[in-house]
Design a protein around this motif. Structure first.
Motif, PDB file in Angstrom:
ATOM      1  N   LEU A  48       0.860  -1.191   0.000  1.00  0.00           N
ATOM      2  CA  LEU A  48       0.000   0.000   0.000  1.00  0.00           C
ATOM      3  C   LEU A  48       0.893   1.236   0.000  1.00  0.00           C
ATOM      4  O   LEU A  48       1.865   1.312   0.770  1.00  0.00           O
ATOM      5  N   MET A  49       0.557   2.186  -0.856  1.00  0.00           N
ATOM      6  CA  MET A  49       1.297   3.450  -0.889  1.00  0.00           C
ATOM      7  C   MET A  49       0.490   4.506  -0.145  1.00  0.00           C
ATOM      8  O   MET A  49      -0.730   4.595  -0.307  1.00  0.00           O
ATOM      9  N   TYR A  50       1.177   5.277   0.681  1.00  0.00           N
ATOM     10  CA  TYR A  50       0.547   6.392   1.398  1.00  0.00           C
ATOM     11  C   TYR A  50       1.142   7.711   0.894  1.00  0.00           C
ATOM     12  O   TYR A  50       2.332   7.795   0.575  1.00  0.00           O
ATOM     13  N   LEU A 106      -3.498   5.300  -0.638  1.00  0.00           N
ATOM     14  CA  LEU A 106      -3.792   5.271  -2.065  1.00  0.00           C
ATOM     15  C   LEU A 106      -4.060   3.840  -2.509  1.00  0.00           C
ATOM     16  O   LEU A 106      -3.394   2.905  -2.056  1.00  0.00           O
ATOM     17  N   GLU A 107      -5.044   3.677  -3.383  1.00  0.00           N
ATOM     18  CA  GLU A 107      -5.297   2.353  -3.938  1.00  0.00           C
ATOM     19  C   GLU A 107      -4.071   1.928  -4.750  1.00  0.00           C
ATOM     20  O   GLU A 107      -3.662   2.635  -5.671  1.00  0.00           O
ATOM     21  N   THR A 108      -3.493   0.802  -4.390  1.00  0.00           N
ATOM     22  CA  THR A 108      -2.222   0.369  -4.985  1.00  0.00           C
ATOM     23  C   THR A 108      -2.389  -1.001  -5.628  1.00  0.00           C
ATOM     24  O   THR A 108      -2.820  -1.949  -4.983  1.00  0.00           O
ATOM     25  N   LYS A 109      -2.048  -1.081  -6.901  1.00  0.00           N
ATOM     26  CA  LYS A 109      -2.127  -2.347  -7.623  1.00  0.00           C
ATOM     27  C   LYS A 109      -0.711  -2.870  -7.877  1.00  0.00           C
ATOM     28  O   LYS A 109       0.201  -2.093  -8.156  1.00  0.00           O
ATOM     29  N   ALA A 110      -0.564  -4.188  -7.784  1.00  0.00           N
ATOM     30  CA  ALA A 110       0.744  -4.802  -7.995  1.00  0.00           C
ATOM     31  C   ALA A 110       0.654  -5.871  -9.073  1.00  0.00           C
ATOM     32  O   ALA A 110      -0.257  -6.702  -9.055  1.00  0.00           O
ATOM     33  N   LYS A 111       1.587  -5.826 -10.014  1.00  0.00           N
ATOM     34  CA  LYS A 111       1.649  -6.839 -11.066  1.00  0.00           C
ATOM     35  C   LYS A 111       3.089  -6.936 -11.549  1.00  0.00           C
ATOM     36  O   LYS A 111       3.704  -5.920 -11.900  1.00  0.00           O
ATOM     37  N   ASP A 112       3.603  -8.167 -11.550  1.00  0.00           N
ATOM     38  CA  ASP A 112       4.974  -8.414 -12.022  1.00  0.00           C
ATOM     39  C   ASP A 112       5.981  -7.497 -11.322  1.00  0.00           C
ATOM     40  O   ASP A 112       6.869  -6.903 -11.949  1.00  0.00           O
ATOM     41  N   ASN A 113       5.809  -7.351  -9.991  1.00  0.00           N
ATOM     42  CA  ASN A 113       6.714  -6.531  -9.170  1.00  0.00           C
ATOM     43  C   ASN A 113       6.732  -5.058  -9.573  1.00  0.00           C
ATOM     44  O   ASN A 113       7.738  -4.363  -9.382  1.00  0.00           O
ATOM     45  N   PRO A 141       5.894  13.951   0.064  1.00  0.00           N
ATOM     46  CA  PRO A 141       6.393  12.646   0.506  1.00  0.00           C
ATOM     47  C   PRO A 141       5.405  11.493   0.290  1.00  0.00           C
ATOM     48  O   PRO A 141       4.190  11.663   0.435  1.00  0.00           O
ATOM     49  N   TYR A 142       5.945  10.331  -0.060  1.00  0.00           N
ATOM     50  CA  TYR A 142       5.160   9.104  -0.209  1.00  0.00           C
ATOM     51  C   TYR A 142       5.832   8.012   0.624  1.00  0.00           C
ATOM     52  O   TYR A 142       7.060   8.012   0.792  1.00  0.00           O
ATOM     53  N   VAL A 143       5.024   7.090   1.131  1.00  0.00           N
ATOM     54  CA  VAL A 143       5.549   6.015   1.967  1.00  0.00           C
ATOM     55  C   VAL A 143       4.983   4.692   1.471  1.00  0.00           C
ATOM     56  O   VAL A 143       3.761   4.525   1.375  1.00  0.00           O
ATOM     57  N   LEU A 144       5.870   3.748   1.160  1.00  0.00           N
ATOM     58  CA  LEU A 144       5.461   2.412   0.710  1.00  0.00           C
ATOM     59  C   LEU A 144       5.433   1.468   1.904  1.00  0.00           C
ATOM     60  O   LEU A 144       6.413   1.335   2.634  1.00  0.00           O
ATOM     61  N   THR A 145       4.289   0.813   2.121  1.00  0.00           N
ATOM     62  CA  THR A 145       4.145  -0.143   3.214  1.00  0.00           C
ATOM     63  C   THR A 145       3.836  -1.525   2.648  1.00  0.00           C
ATOM     64  O   THR A 145       3.409  -1.649   1.502  1.00  0.00           O
ATOM     65  N   TYR A 146       4.014  -2.547   3.479  1.00  0.00           N
ATOM     66  CA  TYR A 146       3.775  -3.905   2.995  1.00  0.00           C
ATOM     67  C   TYR A 146       3.233  -4.789   4.117  1.00  0.00           C
ATOM     68  O   TYR A 146       3.370  -4.479   5.309  1.00  0.00           O
TER      69      TYR A 146
END
Length: 505
Positions: A426-428, A438-445, A456-461
């Motif tokens: 998820l990206m904030y 933010l709605e975050t889609k993942a495909k092929d990394n 600023p943006y923050v990537l969470t997992y």
């Protein structure tokens, strides 16, 4: 003889324990052998599991609205916010349904005061008084239908009357030689407009079959006196927007009449489409955009940058947004360059580490990320450089463009250190002193998300939770079995010692 008596005692004990075990096991065997019993037990087990999920509830009996939205405290019990929708209905004749707004989490749901043009149906919110309402929690989907999970009665107290905004429908002539002045009456309390943020221009109102000119929204070039109810649109800003729309829509002509609607914020901070049916019509039949069409436009180019990619369409949105920003904020500098200049735009992504990460960003994301872990901190920005005759113009390079005309999709690669099978991301976005998911889609990394502003943006997992060992469902009263087994084990051990001639007593 004594030895035989001892062995007899042990075998007697063994016989008694075996009988106890048999008496515990036999009812289970009897139940398993009954025709249809297995299916019945499974049905009871399934029903019990379904009932284990705690039902959602409203945690108060009365809500008082003193000028803001209707915010109801709730407890979703065993459900998640994305599994449930909430409907509010007035408990009188002509019941009114309001679906849950986007502002809902495990502790509250916020209802919009009115939907679209349903102002008359929302009048019970606007009048002072006490009203009975019903809050229904439902599960399901639009495709399969919904069913009620739980329902609660609620008293809604409105402390003051609210006056709805009034927009008189008028038609004015616009030939490009004068500013546009429009009058309206602002509302109060629940319907008070706090700000007008942009003007939407429509070129196909009333005729959906014709091709329309895609005119960009006006985010600048207008002013509003909300207390007096006066909206003023700058003539040049409107002409430039219409000329840009013509450039975007080759082969499509502007109609004789266009409509202008307003977007903004209500007094409680929520955004609103203030006018749903156009109240301001402009007759532009005498407007001549030939001069604008014949003028030489600056060259705008988008340059790919490391770490982030965009589509060709979104690259154009970024470039045009940068050009518009420069023309609004660097008009004097650009005028000195004449019409022959070039604007280079790009999206820059920089990973932030250590002291470069602001504590307020860390705290804001950590407070709402819940079961997600912080992965990476980024600074994402749109930058623009101005060139004249192929040379960078002093003081006009690396200019940050804070906001775009509309949202674009950004694609960034998952960092190598964060790649893992089953992991979700998820990206904030940190903006205006708060973090927004933010709605975050993942495909092929590759991660994709939409945005129209930059900071600023923050990537969470979060990693997938592994499945535990399933327990064997109970099918009868086997509570005595563990004790019997332990006792039997002890007997067998004792017998083994006796056989080796080591029994005592």
């Amino acid at each position: 003889m004594e030895k035989k008596n001892r062995i007899g005692k042990w075998f007697g004990t063994l016989t008694l324990i075996t009988a106890l075990m048999t008496s515990s096991i036999l009812p289970v065997m009897a139940e398993e052998n009954c025709p249809g019993q297995e299916a019945q037990v499974e049905a009871v087990s399934t029903e019990a599991q379904a009932n284990e999920k705690e039902k959602p509830s409203v945690t108060v009996d009365t809500i008082t609205v003193d000028g803001g939205r209707l915010e109801i405290p709730i407890d979703l019990g065993g459900y998640r916010a994305d599994e449930i929708r909430v409907i509010l209905e007035k408990s009188e004749e002509n019941r009114i349904s309001f679906y849950r707004s986007k502002d809902m989490d495990e502790t509250r749901v916020v209802f919009q005061l009115y939907e679209g043009g349903l102002m008359e149906e929302a009048v019970w919110y606007a009048r002072k008084g006490s009203y009975r309402a019903t809050v229904s929690f439902q599960k399901g989907s639009l495709e399969m239908g919904f069913e009620d999970v739980s329902e609660y009665d609620l008293t809604v107290n409105i402390l003051e009357n609210s006056k709805v905004c009034k927009f008189e429908e008028v038609e004015l002539e616009f030939d490009g030689s004068q500013d546009i002045t429009f009058y309206f009456e602002n509302g109060t309390n629940l319907f008070e407009i706090a700000a007008i943020t942009n003007l939407s221009i429509f070129t196909g109102m009333g005729n959906e079959e014709i091709k329309t000119v895609d005119v960009p929204d006006l985010t600048e070039g207008f002013s509003a006196d909300l207390a007096k109810g006066i909206l003023t649109i700058d003539k040049d800003a409107l002409k430039n927007a219409l000329a840009e729309g013509v450039r975007r829509s080759p082969g499509v002509e502007l109609p004789r009449k266009i409509a202008v609607n307003m977007d903004g914020f209500m007094a409680d901070g929520y955004d609103a489409y203030i006018v749903n049916q156009a109240s301001l019509w402009l007759d532009i039949s005498k407007l001549d955009l030939t001069a604008e069409e014949d003028s030489v436009e600056p060259t705008v180019k988008y340059e790919e940058s490391t770490g982030v990619t965009v589509s060709a369409v979104d690259a154009d949105v970024i470039s045009q947004s940068a050009l518009s920003f420069l023309q609004s904020n660097y008009a004097k500098e650009l005028a000195n360059l004449g019409e022959n200049y070039t604007v280079l735009t790009r999206v820059e992504l920089t990973e932030q580490k250590g002291a470069a990460v602001q504590e307020k960003v860390k705290n804001a994301v950590s407070a709402i990320a819940k079961d997600y872990k912080i992965g990476s901190y980024y600074e994402i920005s749109v930058k623009a450089d101005v060139l004249s005759n192929g040379q960078a113009v002093e003081g006009m390079t690396d200019i940050a463009v804070p906001v775009l005309m509309k949202k674009v999709s950004l694609n960034i690669a998952v960092p190598e250190a964060l790649k893992k099978t089953g992991r979700t991301f998820l990206m904030y976005h940190y903006q205006n002193d708060k973090a927004v998911k933010l709605e975050t889609k993942a495909k092929d990394n590759v991660l994709t998300f939409e945005t129209d502003s930059f900071s600023p943006y923050v990537l969470t997992y979060k990693d997938a939770v592994g499945k535990g060992t399933a327990s064997v469902p109970k099918t009868g009263d086997t509570g005595a079995m563990p004790v019997a087994v332990i006792m039997l084990s002890g007997v067998i051990t004792a017998m083994a010692f006796c056989r080796r001639g080591k029994c005592q007593g």
